[in-house]
Scaffold this motif. Sequence first.
Motif, mmCIF file in Angstrom:
data_model
loop_
_atom_site.group_PDB
_atom_site.id
_atom_site.type_symbol
_atom_site.label_atom_id
_atom_site.label_comp_id
_atom_site.label_asym_id
_atom_site.label_seq_id
_atom_site.Cartn_x
_atom_site.Cartn_y
_atom_site.Cartn_z
ATOM 1 N N GLY A 40 -30.243 -60.638 27.030
ATOM 2 C CA GLY A 40 -31.138 -59.705 27.442
ATOM 3 C C GLY A 40 -30.735 -58.337 27.330
ATOM 4 N N GLY A 41 -31.731 -57.259 27.488
ATOM 5 C CA GLY A 41 -31.290 -55.989 27.411
ATOM 6 C C GLY A 41 -30.790 -55.551 26.233
ATOM 7 N N VAL A 42 -31.232 -55.873 25.073
ATOM 8 C CA VAL A 42 -31.012 -55.832 23.694
ATOM 9 C C VAL A 42 -31.584 -54.339 23.068
ATOM 10 C CG1 VAL A 42 -30.835 -56.267 21.186
ATOM 11 C CG2 VAL A 42 -30.276 -58.232 23.008
ATOM 12 N N ILE A 43 -30.710 -53.519 22.774
ATOM 13 C CA ILE A 43 -31.296 -52.229 22.394
ATOM 14 C C ILE A 43 -30.722 -51.755 20.964
ATOM 15 C CG2 ILE A 43 -32.095 -51.182 24.624
ATOM 16 C CD1 ILE A 43 -29.311 -49.739 24.578
ATOM 17 N N VAL A 44 -31.343 -50.976 20.272
ATOM 18 C CA VAL A 44 -30.980 -50.776 18.944
ATOM 19 C C VAL A 44 -30.351 -49.478 19.005
ATOM 20 C CG1 VAL A 44 -31.477 -50.321 16.519
ATOM 21 C CG2 VAL A 44 -32.632 -52.020 18.015
ATOM 22 N N LEU A 72 -28.612 -58.083 14.693
ATOM 23 C CA LEU A 72 -28.414 -58.242 16.017
ATOM 24 C C LEU A 72 -28.084 -59.615 16.654
ATOM 25 C CD1 LEU A 72 -31.312 -55.994 17.271
ATOM 26 C CD2 LEU A 72 -28.831 -55.364 16.566
ATOM 27 N N ALA A 73 -28.608 -60.649 15.873
ATOM 28 C CA ALA A 73 -28.595 -62.178 16.161
ATOM 29 C C ALA A 73 -27.361 -62.584 15.803
ATOM 30 C CB ALA A 73 -29.905 -62.612 15.686
ATOM 31 N N PHE A 74 -26.618 -61.891 14.620
ATOM 32 C CA PHE A 74 -25.424 -62.631 14.026
ATOM 33 C C PHE A 74 -24.340 -63.155 15.162
ATOM 34 C CE2 PHE A 74 -21.462 -62.174 11.695
ATOM 35 C CZ PHE A 74 -21.540 -63.410 10.814
ATOM 36 N N PRO A 75 -24.015 -62.223 15.876
ATOM 37 C CA PRO A 75 -23.022 -62.511 16.766
ATOM 38 C C PRO A 75 -23.169 -63.914 17.778
ATOM 39 C CG PRO A 75 -23.173 -60.040 17.036
ATOM 40 C CD PRO A 75 -24.373 -60.733 16.273
ATOM 41 N N LEU A 76 -24.407 -63.960 18.291
ATOM 42 C CA LEU A 76 -24.915 -65.154 19.068
ATOM 43 C C LEU A 76 -25.193 -66.504 18.021
ATOM 44 C CD1 LEU A 76 -26.181 -62.718 20.543
ATOM 45 C CD2 LEU A 76 -27.857 -64.323 21.502
ATOM 46 N N LEU A 136 -36.625 -62.786 18.663
ATOM 47 C CA LEU A 136 -36.562 -61.476 19.398
ATOM 48 C C LEU A 136 -38.034 -61.345 20.190
ATOM 49 C CD1 LEU A 136 -34.660 -58.922 19.265
ATOM 50 C CD2 LEU A 136 -36.297 -57.933 17.341
ATOM 51 N N LEU A 137 -37.601 -61.192 21.414
ATOM 52 C CA LEU A 137 -38.829 -61.058 22.277
ATOM 53 C C LEU A 137 -38.808 -59.689 23.063
ATOM 54 C CD1 LEU A 137 -37.404 -64.076 22.453
ATOM 55 C CD2 LEU A 137 -39.630 -64.671 23.728
ATOM 56 N N PRO A 138 -39.722 -59.059 23.082
ATOM 57 C CA PRO A 138 -40.055 -57.897 23.888
ATOM 58 C C PRO A 138 -39.654 -57.916 25.520
ATOM 59 C CG PRO A 138 -41.981 -58.013 22.647
ATOM 60 C CD PRO A 138 -41.178 -59.260 22.646
ATOM 61 N N GLU A 139 -38.700 -57.361 26.169
ATOM 62 C CA GLU A 139 -38.654 -57.587 27.544
ATOM 63 C C GLU A 139 -39.597 -57.519 28.414
ATOM 64 O OE1 GLU A 139 -35.001 -55.623 29.027
ATOM 65 O OE2 GLU A 139 -33.801 -57.289 28.356
ATOM 66 N N THR A 143 -45.608 -62.970 28.058
ATOM 67 C CA THR A 143 -46.159 -63.867 27.093
ATOM 68 C C THR A 143 -44.831 -65.021 26.698
ATOM 69 O OG1 THR A 143 -46.197 -63.125 25.356
ATOM 70 C CG2 THR A 143 -48.244 -62.919 26.960
ATOM 71 N N ASP A 144 -43.775 -64.736 26.628
ATOM 72 C CA ASP A 144 -42.806 -65.559 26.186
ATOM 73 C C ASP A 144 -42.972 -65.767 24.626
ATOM 74 O OD1 ASP A 144 -40.140 -66.256 26.618
ATOM 75 O OD2 ASP A 144 -40.864 -68.268 26.573
ATOM 76 N N THR A 145 -43.541 -64.542 24.047
ATOM 77 C CA THR A 145 -43.997 -64.821 22.634
ATOM 78 C C THR A 145 -43.069 -63.950 21.949
ATOM 79 O OG1 THR A 145 -46.284 -65.266 23.055
ATOM 80 C CG2 THR A 145 -45.892 -64.683 20.936
ATOM 81 N N PRO A 146 -42.297 -64.502 20.555
ATOM 82 C CA PRO A 146 -41.665 -63.841 19.962
ATOM 83 C C PRO A 146 -42.251 -62.868 18.994
ATOM 84 C CG PRO A 146 -40.812 -66.116 19.645
ATOM 85 C CD PRO A 146 -42.258 -65.999 20.391
ATOM 86 N N VAL A 147 -41.589 -61.605 18.717
ATOM 87 C CA VAL A 147 -42.265 -60.764 17.695
ATOM 88 C C VAL A 147 -41.635 -60.982 16.525
ATOM 89 C CG1 VAL A 147 -43.042 -59.123 19.558
ATOM 90 C CG2 VAL A 147 -40.747 -58.799 18.315
#
Length: 286
Positions: A40-44, A72-76, A136-139, A143-147
Amino acid sequence: MTVKELTSSPSLATLYPKAALGGLRKTTGDTLPDTEYVRGGVIVDPAHLAAYDHVCGFRLTDELPATYPHVLAFPLQMALMTEPDFPFPLLGMVHVANRITQHRPVRLDERFTLRVRAENLRPHDKGTQFDVVSELLPELDATDTPVWTDVSTYLRRGGESGSSPEKRTELAPPSPSAVWTVPGDVGRRYAQVSGDRNPIHLHRLTARAFGFRSAIAHGMWTKARCLAAFEGRLPDAYTVDVRFQVPVFLPAKVAFTTWSTGEDGWSFELWHARKPKPHLRGTITA
């Protein structure tokens, strides 16, 4: 499913040696781990986004290119695939396809949660393949819906799958819409912004150690470069789906070709400029 919550991005400097050591082990099973990494708390970082846009050919705007959250997801993704219970060593796996769906424009000033998991282990005519799914989901969205959703398909070569070979058909003749010169340092430049410092992309000598005659461009750079050619024509929500074919050996000259498949839809290909060999084939659908 086991959820591993992270408070910061995994360190790639730690994960690459771990991946190298993992390459010494054999396949450990035929089941993917039932684990999801969540951060969580991912910012660009605007400067990082600008550097990414520059190396991939995107314009500078307050909206993220659809391929940008992949970095952003690559390290995970790396953290997941270097765990001891992951059935395949990371070294030697081939990134054969990538499908990204942007459900709406994603803005620079938003905060996000990232989720990464592996699923859909299945046979391939050259071995075994599986998907790494990133979301990627808005914090502030309850709705727990990916954008944004990314499905990267990887191939582990070896073994008899029993499946039929994929039929390879030509989507279009190599009559280019544009010809691009790809500089020899694009692998190092993309590695700087993406964190993907696989030696096959960095230098001729390190690539030769893995059986390549020269460094090759990252598959996700070729996808991003193709997507950048569509800027100004893309709908707010779309899916861009590609299959990686022959590597782009650096430096290179490549031919890009595209054609409409209907309202808000295109097919595209990236070819060797002098030979009818496709590097990448893709579609964009609204």
